[in-house]
Design a protein around this motif. Sequence first.
Motif, PDB file in Angstrom:
ATOM      1  N   THR E 161       0.838  -1.198   0.000  1.00 39.68           N
ATOM      2  CA  THR E 161       0.000   0.000   0.000  1.00 39.68           C
ATOM      3  C   THR E 161       0.870   1.243   0.000  1.00 39.68           C
ATOM      4  O   THR E 161       2.013   1.210   0.469  1.00 39.68           O
ATOM      5  CB  THR E 161      -0.916   0.036   1.238  1.00 39.68           C
ATOM      6  N   SER E 162       0.291   2.322  -0.513  1.00 39.01           N
ATOM      7  CA  SER E 162       0.989   3.602  -0.405  1.00 39.01           C
ATOM      8  C   SER E 162       0.445   4.429   0.751  1.00 39.01           C
ATOM      9  O   SER E 162       0.926   5.528   1.008  1.00 39.01           O
ATOM     10  CB  SER E 162       0.844   4.386  -1.707  1.00 39.01           C
ATOM     11  N   PRO E 164      -0.162   5.557   4.669  1.00 37.63           N
ATOM     12  CA  PRO E 164       0.657   5.476   5.879  1.00 37.63           C
ATOM     13  C   PRO E 164       0.252   4.249   6.688  1.00 37.63           C
ATOM     14  O   PRO E 164      -0.933   3.938   6.811  1.00 37.63           O
ATOM     15  CB  PRO E 164       0.329   6.762   6.653  1.00 37.63           C
ATOM     16  N   ARG E 212      -5.039  12.273  13.449  1.00 38.56           N
ATOM     17  CA  ARG E 212      -4.175  13.395  13.054  1.00 38.56           C
ATOM     18  C   ARG E 212      -3.931  13.366  11.539  1.00 38.56           C
ATOM     19  O   ARG E 212      -3.996  14.395  10.863  1.00 38.56           O
ATOM     20  CB  ARG E 212      -2.828  13.305  13.782  1.00 38.56           C
ATOM     21  N   ARG E 217      -5.311  15.739   6.254  1.00 35.99           N
ATOM     22  CA  ARG E 217      -5.789  15.531   4.913  1.00 35.99           C
ATOM     23  C   ARG E 217      -7.031  16.365   4.607  1.00 35.99           C
ATOM     24  O   ARG E 217      -7.139  16.994   3.560  1.00 35.99           O
ATOM     25  CB  ARG E 217      -6.137  14.057   4.798  1.00 35.99           C
TER      26      ARG E 217
ATOM     27  N   THR H  13       3.833   1.383  -3.570  1.00 34.54           N
ATOM     28  CA  THR H  13       3.823   1.960  -2.219  1.00 34.54           C
ATOM     29  C   THR H  13       4.014   3.470  -2.202  1.00 34.54           C
ATOM     30  O   THR H  13       4.044   4.070  -1.129  1.00 34.54           O
ATOM     31  CB  THR H  13       4.950   1.339  -1.352  1.00 34.54           C
ATOM     32  N   GLY H  14       4.186   4.084  -3.367  1.00 35.23           N
ATOM     33  CA  GLY H  14       4.402   5.515  -3.371  1.00 35.23           C
ATOM     34  C   GLY H  14       5.822   5.908  -3.029  1.00 35.23           C
ATOM     35  O   GLY H  14       6.174   7.079  -3.016  1.00 35.23           O
ATOM     36  N   ASP H 141       1.691  20.300   7.809  1.00 34.26           N
ATOM     37  CA  ASP H 141       0.926  19.130   7.390  1.00 34.26           C
ATOM     38  C   ASP H 141       1.407  17.892   8.140  1.00 34.26           C
ATOM     39  O   ASP H 141       0.618  17.021   8.488  1.00 34.26           O
ATOM     40  CB  ASP H 141       1.076  18.930   5.883  1.00 34.26           C
ATOM     41  N   ALA H 163      -1.286  18.428  13.587  1.00 36.17           N
ATOM     42  CA  ALA H 163      -0.676  17.641  12.512  1.00 36.17           C
ATOM     43  C   ALA H 163      -0.137  16.333  13.070  1.00 36.17           C
ATOM     44  O   ALA H 163       0.179  16.230  14.253  1.00 36.17           O
ATOM     45  CB  ALA H 163       0.467  18.430  11.877  1.00 36.17           C
ATOM     46  N   PRO H 164      -0.018  15.308  12.225  1.00 35.18           N
ATOM     47  CA  PRO H 164       0.660  14.095  12.672  1.00 35.18           C
ATOM     48  C   PRO H 164       2.111  14.412  13.035  1.00 35.18           C
ATOM     49  O   PRO H 164       2.761  15.184  12.332  1.00 35.18           O
ATOM     50  CB  PRO H 164       0.602  13.157  11.457  1.00 35.18           C
ATOM     51  N   CYS H 208       9.940   9.059   4.808  1.00 35.47           N
ATOM     52  CA  CYS H 208       9.060   8.146   4.065  1.00 35.47           C
ATOM     53  C   CYS H 208       7.654   8.142   4.668  1.00 35.47           C
ATOM     54  O   CYS H 208       6.653   8.135   3.945  1.00 35.47           O
ATOM     55  CB  CYS H 208       9.636   6.731   4.075  1.00 35.47           C
ATOM     56  N   ALA H 209       7.577   8.133   5.985  1.00 34.06           N
ATOM     57  CA  ALA H 209       6.260   8.183   6.619  1.00 34.06           C
ATOM     58  C   ALA H 209       5.538   9.466   6.221  1.00 34.06           C
ATOM     59  O   ALA H 209       4.338   9.467   5.919  1.00 34.06           O
ATOM     60  CB  ALA H 209       6.402   8.088   8.139  1.00 34.06           C
ATOM     61  N   ARG H 212       4.236   9.178   2.698  1.00 35.72           N
ATOM     62  CA  ARG H 212       3.005   8.375   2.688  1.00 35.72           C
ATOM     63  C   ARG H 212       1.809   9.233   3.152  1.00 35.72           C
ATOM     64  O   ARG H 212       0.737   9.215   2.553  1.00 35.72           O
ATOM     65  CB  ARG H 212       3.133   7.164   3.624  1.00 35.72           C
ATOM     66  N   ILE H 213       2.001   9.965   4.224  1.00 34.97           N
ATOM     67  CA  ILE H 213       0.899  10.772   4.762  1.00 34.97           C
ATOM     68  C   ILE H 213       0.444  11.813   3.742  1.00 34.97           C
ATOM     69  O   ILE H 213      -0.749  11.970   3.483  1.00 34.97           O
ATOM     70  CB  ILE H 213       1.338  11.465   6.079  1.00 34.97           C
ATOM     71  N   ALA H 216      -1.265  10.206   0.635  1.00 39.19           N
ATOM     72  CA  ALA H 216      -2.633   9.901   1.018  1.00 39.19           C
ATOM     73  C   ALA H 216      -3.472  11.157   0.890  1.00 39.19           C
ATOM     74  O   ALA H 216      -4.517  11.197   0.262  1.00 39.19           O
ATOM     75  CB  ALA H 216      -2.661   9.402   2.460  1.00 39.19           C
ATOM     76  N   ARG H 217      -2.931  12.214   1.434  1.00 39.31           N
ATOM     77  CA  ARG H 217      -3.652  13.465   1.450  1.00 39.31           C
ATOM     78  C   ARG H 217      -3.950  13.986   0.058  1.00 39.31           C
ATOM     79  O   ARG H 217      -5.065  14.402  -0.236  1.00 39.31           O
ATOM     80  CB  ARG H 217      -2.767  14.457   2.187  1.00 39.31           C
ATOM     81  N   GLY H 219      -4.081  12.313  -2.770  1.00 45.72           N
ATOM     82  CA  GLY H 219      -5.075  11.433  -3.375  1.00 45.72           C
ATOM     83  C   GLY H 219      -6.484  11.832  -2.941  1.00 45.72           C
ATOM     84  O   GLY H 219      -7.422  11.842  -3.724  1.00 45.72           O
ATOM     85  N   ALA H 220      -6.591  12.207  -1.681  1.00 46.71           N
ATOM     86  CA  ALA H 220      -7.902  12.528  -1.115  1.00 46.71           C
ATOM     87  C   ALA H 220      -8.389  13.907  -1.527  1.00 46.71           C
ATOM     88  O   ALA H 220      -9.588  14.156  -1.578  1.00 46.71           O
ATOM     89  CB  ALA H 220      -7.841  12.444   0.409  1.00 46.71           C
ATOM     90  N   ALA H 221      -7.459  14.821  -1.799  1.00 44.10           N
ATOM     91  CA  ALA H 221      -7.845  16.215  -2.027  1.00 44.10           C
ATOM     92  C   ALA H 221      -8.671  16.381  -3.308  1.00 44.10           C
ATOM     93  O   ALA H 221      -8.661  15.518  -4.163  1.00 44.10           O
ATOM     94  CB  ALA H 221      -6.585  17.074  -2.103  1.00 44.10           C
TER      95      ALA H 221
END
Lengths: 221, 221, 221, 221, 221, 221, 221, 221
Positions: E161-162, E164, E212, E217, H13-14, H141, H163-164, H208-209, H212-213, H216-217, H219-221
């Motif tokens: 998966t991409s 987190p 978070r 996002r 995995t991005g 972010d 934020a994370p 890398c984390a 990924r975050i 994800a973001r 992709g969602a936006a």
Amino acid sequence: DELTLDHHRQARTGLAEAVYGPGKSPEQCAAAVAGLLAGDGEGPVILTRADDDQVKAALAAAPGAQTTPTGPGLQTLVWRAAPPREGAVPVLTAGTGDLPVAREAAAVLAGYGLDSPVVADVGVAGLHRVLAHRETLETADVVVVVAGMEGALASVAAGLTSAPVVAVPTSTGYGASFEGVTALLAMLSSCSPGVSVVGIDNGFGAACAAVRILGARQGAA
Amino acid sequence: DELTLDHHRQARTGLAEAVYGPGKSPEQCAAAVAGLLAGDGEGPVILTRADDDQVKAALAAAPGAQTTPTGPGLQTLVWRAAPPREGAVPVLTAGTGDLPVAREAAAVLAGYGLDSPVVADVGVAGLHRVLAHRETLETADVVVVVAGMEGALASVAAGLTSAPVVAVPTSTGYGASFEGVTALLAMLSSCSPGVSVVGIDNGFGAACAAVRILGARQGAA
Amino acid sequence: DELTLDHHRQARTGLAEAVYGPGKSPEQCAAAVAGLLAGDGEGPVILTRADDDQVKAALAAAPGAQTTPTGPGLQTLVWRAAPPREGAVPVLTAGTGDLPVAREAAAVLAGYGLDSPVVADVGVAGLHRVLAHRETLETADVVVVVAGMEGALASVAAGLTSAPVVAVPTSTGYGASFEGVTALLAMLSSCSPGVSVVGIDNGFGAACAAVRILGARQGAA
Amino acid sequence: DELTLDHHRQARTGLAEAVYGPGKSPEQCAAAVAGLLAGDGEGPVILTRADDDQVKAALAAAPGAQTTPTGPGLQTLVWRAAPPREGAVPVLTAGTGDLPVAREAAAVLAGYGLDSPVVADVGVAGLHRVLAHRETLETADVVVVVAGMEGALASVAAGLTSAPVVAVPTSTGYGASFEGVTALLAMLSSCSPGVSVVGIDNGFGAACAAVRILGARQGAA
Amino acid sequence: DELTLDHHRQARTGLAEAVYGPGKSPEQCAAAVAGLLAGDGEGPVILTRADDDQVKAALAAAPGAQTTPTGPGLQTLVWRAAPPREGAVPVLTAGTGDLPVAREAAAVLAGYGLDSPVVADVGVAGLHRVLAHRETLETADVVVVVAGMEGALASVAAGLTSAPVVAVPTSTGYGASFEGVTALLAMLSSCSPGVSVVGIDNGFGAACAAVRILGARQGAA
Amino acid sequence: DELTLDHHRQARTGLAEAVYGPGKSPEQCAAAVAGLLAGDGEGPVILTRADDDQVKAALAAAPGAQTTPTGPGLQTLVWRAAPPREGAVPVLTAGTGDLPVAREAAAVLAGYGLDSPVVADVGVAGLHRVLAHRETLETADVVVVVAGMEGALASVAAGLTSAPVVAVPTSTGYGASFEGVTALLAMLSSCSPGVSVVGIDNGFGAACAAVRILGARQGAA
Amino acid sequence: DELTLDHHRQARTGLAEAVYGPGKSPEQCAAAVAGLLAGDGEGPVILTRADDDQVKAALAAAPGAQTTPTGPGLQTLVWRAAPPREGAVPVLTAGTGDLPVAREAAAVLAGYGLDSPVVADVGVAGLHRVLAHRETLETADVVVVVAGMEGALASVAAGLTSAPVVAVPTSTGYGASFEGVTALLAMLSSCSPGVSVVGIDNGFGAACAAVRILGARQGAA
Amino acid sequence: DELTLDHHRQARTGLAEAVYGPGKSPEQCAAAVAGLLAGDGEGPVILTRADDDQVKAALAAAPGAQTTPTGPGLQTLVWRAAPPREGAVPVLTAGTGDLPVAREAAAVLAGYGLDSPVVADVGVAGLHRVLAHRETLETADVVVVVAGMEGALASVAAGLTSAPVVAVPTSTGYGASFEGVTALLAMLSSCSPGVSVVGIDNGFGAACAAVRILGARQGAA
Ligand SMILES: Nc1ncnc2c1ncn2[C@@H]1O[C@H](COP(=O)(O)O)[C@@H](O)[C@H]1O
Ligand SMILES: Nc1ncnc2c1ncn2[C@@H]1O[C@H](COP(=O)(O)O)[C@@H](O)[C@H]1O
Ligand SMILES: Nc1ncnc2c1ncn2[C@@H]1O[C@H](COP(=O)(O)O)[C@@H](O)[C@H]1O
Ligand SMILES: Nc1ncnc2c1ncn2[C@@H]1O[C@H](COP(=O)(O)O)[C@@H](O)[C@H]1O
Ligand SMILES: [Mg+2]
Ligand SMILES: [Mg+2]
Ligand SMILES: [Mg+2]
Ligand SMILES: [Mg+2]
Ligand SMILES: [Mg+2]
Ligand SMILES: [Mg+2]
Ligand SMILES: [Mg+2]
Ligand SMILES: [Mg+2]
């Protein structure tokens, strides 16, 4: 069979096989004790850290043991103790909480004929307490030091005697004593040379080391 | 002052103060050795784990030491060794890699007048090797066992002798021996009762324990 | 759903999925056992370390298991055991306290058709005990050694056989055995090459390793 | 003497004594190799993790070894290798950094007549890599898995084969791999039953376990 | 006063203060919950790992919570849950024993409006189980992986998966899993980059990390 | 920017920001020292554990520091030392090897105007050595005890004084001292109440604690 | 005898001997308390961590103690408390779960005449909570910080005061706090210089350190 | 072959496969980099912690990388960096010694098109330093916190942002920081919920984390 008894361990090593209670059923304890007493081996038969059920079963199978409380709900039993012999093996403790381990050592020493004084609660926070027993240390054949927490009593005692010092770390303590690990490491790192160490709370092992030392000595005398 | 020598440690404990090389400057080593030799104390003067510069400085200040190689680039030096005395203290090793530690023990024993045989490379993977030395074990006054890896030789040897067994874990090994920690824990957990243990690679400490044991014995004889 | 059963593990790996009791509810245990028996997979269905409630629920859902006590209040259950097959897999223990783990191994071996003798209480403190079983070792296909404390029996046994030795450290012991960690490290550091090790108290895992070894062998024969 | 060679270890255990380089002088290495070759034992003579000086000394005393680089500045040498024999023992690695350990395993296997493929760099971050070798896994007699970091390859491989899986944790890794301890613990805790484990970086030990397994198998065939 | 509530934590960090049950009296739990509900802060009020007495006291003070069993005798309670929102946060578990921790995560996610599927028992010993959920992984916004033993599922999932991946080691396991330490170290050492880790059994923390991430996002969308 | 100096730390905490050498480039050390001297803060500027290049760069940027050797190849530098003030802070060491850490403490105390005697090599193996300094202990305002190995000197000293005892474990030692961990744990577990502890080899930290204590005292006087 | 009381510890160290409950029988507790009250020593007599039976026995032997609950089922008792004296020793806690340890500290401080405020639940996750007590920190003579989990409050508090900070790690926490070890290490590694640390949950020890610090101060005033 | 490249990891995995230098020969590094650039995969090609020889070999095989010093004698190289993209990922460090790890994170983030500010030396001993960057935290972010010693900055930062927070413990520190273990444990035990943690010194993993975050973001936006 569940037991393979080592009947001639006393002849071979000067120390008869002993029965360690924890993890054994009452029946296994009783069978081991009875088997050792019935075999052609010699020497004391000792059952350590036995709980109430184990004690009951063992005494039913083999009455007449000498019993010593050596922990909460635990006892040490001795059958066929050796006759009294010479040898000064004082057992020192740093605190009151170290007494059960010291008593285990003393009970085993008694099984080998040694009547050993327990000198309790003489930890180094009040140095005068151990200094008051200087003569005991100077005339000892072996000194057993039982201490938890930082275990410093072993180092101090070893600086005051030429006798071998067998150190027993105990799980007594709080803060950062980690169930005896701190005392164990401290005793192994003692700045007083010639301290040797047994496992945590292993009063039995310290007594055995002392018996080996005294045996050697008598053979030589 | 940088040194506070303990001149009467031999009188008090049967073991003279020794000088541990690592962490001291060559000058500090030389001063400590010279100070101990010049003081009103007695007993051997021993410098352990000295590197080349420390050896040189110490010998310049106090010639005439007996030197033993006891590690890569390290030596143990003994001045004013005690006269030869009785006492059988065999030093067993499990592998060849344990030899430097065994030699440190033997050098210190020699400083106290004990001429101790090193029985090398008799680890338990080939049991016949240690069984071939059974008589040495049976007639010993003290047995020093030096082993790394899983340290099993201590347990096996202690099952074959009534002499006190002083176990020295070594940092020899691979896989999961963790610089001697595994051997240390294994020796402390020995199923052969009466094994006592000193710190990792501490051949010096094992020898000191043996001297205490034999000293006790002589006083008693 | 709470369970994702792996019905074809036996086909894929020679070992059917087993159900590990701790942490599961009686209902989950029963459902897993019933699901595995009902699925299109094959091989024995094994429930390990089940407490009384779990045993009861599992037997209600699927009667007819073979039960073995493998710890205080715990049992191992086997349904649909494989037919008897060739293969000598003696299970040695160092002490009496190691028996529950040895029994777990033997019960799982029985599930795969192997009738394995448990040779109990032959620890190295009395070497003659294991030496008395030399022939068993020499004729074994796989040797499982179950030992706590310092775990030395694995090294000694591996020096006496050419069979693969699978060592199981146990949490049995005192002093510095740290719930099996000492035996684990010692077995991993064995000076006898070719010892391989499974987790602490993992009799199940050792039996599985033996089954893999014997399976390989049969395929080749 | 500094060496007690175990000439009949091959006869007793199927594995000849090997010489572990670290901690031995070049002279000791050469003497051990020459002694083993000259004795009445049989089987390959193997010197592992030898540095340049040790290699030179050993080859001067006994020319003609097969050499394999098995670490930075280290080599494994094999004299008197066994004739080629049947047996599929693939050695998988998770990463490129695990190669030296895999090569130690392969070199030792070669000493026992086994020509083993090294399947490198198939860690679980890209599952297709190990899945591409599924047939190798399914037809193997023994699988050796060499992995550092989180050591997950052992669990995955063991889910894809019925062969015994011998896992070798390596000191490769960063972050929290603690010189192989993490991989060691992870492999010991594998959720795939029947994985057995040797010490960190112990390619030698894994090869020895495989030889024991295959030896058993041949005897049985 | 015994409590210093942090009423504006939701505004500051997107996560309201939660009440951790263990170590608090029932009265303290009730007072904290009531205080948070009555204050001028916003967001869900969550009480975790509450035992029966704590649950009773809290519900008496503030009825109407959503309760989830999240361990033996423990529950997680949520008051004033956020309205449903978008966001795919699957929670995977390696085994059945990991379910209570997964449920804690899911209950906290529900408190923040996220209805998260728990995908149970898909450990790597049978790879097809997790591969069957490939699409769930590929379309996830955040993946929470809950696993004990060797924790390999986190590495495998992160390779598929991409999104987190937030990994939660659990104390589930045996052999050498050391109450979750092995899984913790393995997850921190993952060869799949971009895995981040929370404390052992900390399903709460993983859910908070996911909130978070999703909050970030949404702000961005 | 690479540095965020904390100019008002002296005003806020009584202790000016100090510069810790290891891990900084010579340029970073020089810039930090110069920046602190040039800023509007006050108090001494201290650079600890600086190697030769760092010392050179720092002195080039800011001449006139007082330098003390505090380890192999390392120095502590002090600029703008405070004027002499009252306060008895003896620094005791157990052995000669603890001197560099003791000197770091003394150098930092000097930076705050305290001229502190170092009482070296008074470890508990020869108790008369520390007892000879009883008066120093009884009249001290704060006692700093620096010891490695088993760290027992802290317990003994604290039993002889009513002053606060700040204990500094050192990495000096062998056998089982584990780079200071044993002394650290032992000091934390001291049976003499009121000992507080700083990190291993952290002479700087002990001096800072003493300055806080004395500062408090002066304010109160 | 089982007790060797240290009647003059108050005169020697400013702190009377205290009785630590765990591991002592009710009779031993009562005897120790009565003995200390009856002896010629002075200062408060304190019994810590006493369970109900110990409390009952001690109060029967010596009525009139001040009792404080300091843990589940545990109490701290004080007899012969010192008259009120000057000195501001605030006791901060990070969370509600740290309160029992804070109360042990406060009870012991009260025994020495110090009426200390407990400032509860001001952990760093909401910084404004501790910042709200800035004046308390700035005017303190000693600050005791009691925190579990990551123990960060000690570092933050020490950056806001010039008073000595005595940090007490607690066993409160989850995830990776390992019964206080994480907080202990974090406090010992504090980036705020001059924090000193006592053992885990050792509120008693922190209070004793504070009493030593204040005593020094008064002597000087 | 020695390398099994994972060309489609970016698609899966991005995050493209990266090359970790340590343990690889210069030739292996060069081959891996060239292979990844030549394959049909996409995304940046990153070589981390490369020493001078590895850098030279890699640049000879594939010129034109962007290089960043990320440790003593080590560099991170990036080929085929992604085009600039939106996303605020500040990288905070507690001290100057944490900079190399922060730079590794920033270099990897740059490879993915993120231009991230490093906010250095804002540890909690002087809280105003991090408070001065409050806005940076509030508008981030993702926040990466890099800290050694007690790692408290992660907890404090996470209390100031929604934020994370990805925390990277570093091996920076002394006293009891144990090469980053203390910071690792402290960050895992953070009282600020929603902190997730990567391995010690693993700036690469944190970046890398974050990718990924943010991925994800987007992709969602
Ligand atoms: N006594 C046992 N010791 C070790 N592993 C076991 C035991 N019993 C079952 N297992 C394994 O534990 C796993 C249980 O996983 P699960 O039931 O999914 O939580 C199965 O894959 C079994 O192979
Ligand atoms: N690379 C290796 N890894 C693990 N064990 C080895 C290796 N090489 C040799 N050994 C074993 O280590 C033992 C060495 O003991 P010694 O040579 O007597 O110090 C021998 O019994 C070998 O079986
Ligand atoms: N189940 C849980 N696991 C981890 N952390 C939690 C859990 N429940 C609550 N917390 C956090 O733990 C802290 C509890 O601190 P306190 O309630 O003051 O002792 C709160 O800030 C919560 O965010
Ligand atoms: N709650 C406590 N925490 C830490 N140390 C204590 C506590 N209570 C008493 N002590 C100390 O522990 C020692 C007890 O040793 P003993 O009573 O001889 O076993 C005494 O010297 C006390 O100073
Ligand atoms: Mg006492
Ligand atoms: Mg050998
Ligand atoms: Mg037995
Ligand atoms: Mg790779
Ligand atoms: Mg399952
Ligand atoms: Mg000295
Ligand atoms: Mg709170
Ligand atoms: Mg700084």
